[in-house]
Design a protein around this motif. Structure first.
Motif, PDB file in Angstrom:
ATOM      1  N   ARG A 109      -2.573   0.475  14.976  1.00 62.66           N
ATOM      2  CA  ARG A 109      -2.591   0.971  13.606  1.00 62.66           C
ATOM      3  C   ARG A 109      -3.469   0.064  12.737  1.00 62.66           C
ATOM      4  O   ARG A 109      -3.221  -1.147  12.638  1.00 62.66           O
ATOM      5  N   LEU A 110      -4.466   0.639  12.115  1.00 63.34           N
ATOM      6  CA  LEU A 110      -5.364  -0.120  11.249  1.00 63.34           C
ATOM      7  C   LEU A 110      -4.728  -0.266   9.871  1.00 63.34           C
ATOM      8  O   LEU A 110      -4.316   0.730   9.264  1.00 63.34           O
ATOM      9  N   PRO A 111      -4.622  -1.498   9.343  1.00 59.25           N
ATOM     10  CA  PRO A 111      -4.003  -1.701   8.028  1.00 59.25           C
ATOM     11  C   PRO A 111      -4.794  -0.987   6.931  1.00 59.25           C
ATOM     12  O   PRO A 111      -6.002  -1.211   6.794  1.00 59.25           O
ATOM     13  N   PRO A 112      -4.150  -0.137   6.140  1.00 57.56           N
ATOM     14  CA  PRO A 112      -4.883   0.636   5.118  1.00 57.56           C
ATOM     15  C   PRO A 112      -5.657  -0.238   4.137  1.00 57.56           C
ATOM     16  O   PRO A 112      -6.777   0.106   3.754  1.00 57.56           O
ATOM     17  N   HIS A 149      -1.867  -8.840  12.345  1.00 54.19           N
ATOM     18  CA  HIS A 149      -1.282  -7.608  11.827  1.00 54.19           C
ATOM     19  C   HIS A 149      -0.440  -6.934  12.917  1.00 54.19           C
ATOM     20  O   HIS A 149      -0.701  -7.087  14.119  1.00 54.19           O
ATOM     21  N   ASP A 150       0.561  -6.191  12.510  1.00 54.27           N
ATOM     22  CA  ASP A 150       1.349  -5.414  13.468  1.00 54.27           C
ATOM     23  C   ASP A 150       0.419  -4.560  14.324  1.00 54.27           C
ATOM     24  O   ASP A 150      -0.559  -3.984  13.815  1.00 54.27           O
ATOM     25  N   THR A 151       0.718  -4.494  15.612  1.00 53.32           N
ATOM     26  CA  THR A 151      -0.008  -3.735  16.650  1.00 53.32           C
ATOM     27  C   THR A 151      -1.317  -4.389  17.075  1.00 53.32           C
ATOM     28  O   THR A 151      -2.061  -3.807  17.865  1.00 53.32           O
ATOM     29  N   PHE A 152      -1.608  -5.605  16.629  1.00 53.96           N
ATOM     30  CA  PHE A 152      -2.894  -6.242  16.929  1.00 53.96           C
ATOM     31  C   PHE A 152      -2.902  -7.049  18.232  1.00 53.96           C
ATOM     32  O   PHE A 152      -3.904  -7.714  18.534  1.00 53.96           O
TER      33      PHE A 152
END
Length: 285
Positions: free
Chosen positions: A128-131, A189-192
């Motif tokens: 998930r890419l951080p907005p 970041h989460d999911t990185f």
């Protein structure tokens, strides 16, 4: 052996026929809570004592359909290596000039840094890419890497004894924001930190310095390199990291990004593989 964590954080042995549940062969309780799953760290430390029982359970059990999780549970830390392939160091001059407007010369030297354990996901989970990062216009890159999982921990580990402290290997992606922020922040970041598909124990890999790493984005091969090109060898990486921080069972070490890193965007599909360790596929969201 190839050890998987699956479904409700159970232990599986990966056989040619599929994944066999071997949780019941453990001589200690397997706490299903991933935040308190000390059973996994104990397995990393004491694997040799239970190896035969796990192998027997794998031979006697029936394969089943499972959802694979990341092949680590709540590591105390993720250590990551920077600037460990010469060709990647060279390409980073252009990457930094484009994304930062300058070259940070200190970042071209080998060293280690930390990533947040909360950034770990499994071998088929979405990235998930951080907005806010996307909105700011920063590039977000993939970095495929050979990853070490620590067995017997320790500090000040001599290089000539370092291999005995490795429980096994898995595939990792070090997803990275290209911005002026601190390295650990840009990579935590989460999911990185996708990991998987399973842990291949060290006895199965004759030479971790002779493995082929390959990453394709939407079918286009971007990274393709052999770990023989590592500037700092696997034993030296373990020894070096242990001189700064005590390595604990179950800790994770990313060994460094090969050349060919590049931007990812929502909708991309990343396929990553390493010789003898399997393959992963991730959708970028």
């Amino acid at each position: 052996m190839r050890l998987a964590i699956f479904d409700d954080y159970r232990l599986g042995a990966v056989t040619d026929a599929g994944v066999v549940d071997v949780t019941g062969a453990l001589p200690w309780a397997a706490d299903p809570d991933p935040l308190t799953a000390g059973w996994w760290r104990r397995l990393c430390r004491d694997f040799d004592a239970v190896h035969d029982d796990l192998r027997q359970a794998a031979a006697e059990g029936e394969p089943r359909d499972v959802t694979l999780r990341a092949p680590v549970l709540n590591p105390s830390k993720i250590v990551a290596c920077a600037s460990n392939y010469a060709a990647h160091v060279q390409e980073m001059h252009d990457v930094q000039q484009r994304t930062l407007g300058r070259v940070e010369s200190w970042m071209m030297d080998f060293d280690v840094f930390l990533k947040a354990p909360s950034s770990v996901i499994g071998p088929s989970d979405d990235i998930r890419l951080p907005p806010e990062v996307v909105a700011a216009g920063h590039e977000i890159h993939h970095e495929s890497e050979l990853v070490i999982v620590v067995g017997a921990g320790g500090s000040d580990i001599p290089e000539d004894r370092a291999m005995a402290h490795i429980r096994g290997y898995t595939i990792g992606l070090d997803i990275t924001v290209r911005s002026p922020a601190d390295r650990s922040r840009r990579k935590s970041h989460d999911t990185f930190s996708p990991l998987g598909p399973w842990l291949t124990t060290a006895d199965e890999i004759a030479d971790p310095g002779a493995l082929d790493i390959r990453l394709a984005c939407d079918g286009e091969v971007r990274q393709e390199v052999n770990t023989s090109a590592l500037l700092t060898s696997i034993p030296r990486v373990v020894s070096y990291a242990s001189r700064m921080m005590t390595l604990l069972p179950g800790d994770v070490i990313f060994t460094g990004a090969p050349p060919g890193v590049g931007p990812i965007k929502s909708g991309d599909v990343l396929d990553t593989s390493i010789t003898g360790l399997g393959a992963m596929r991730h959708q970028v969201r």
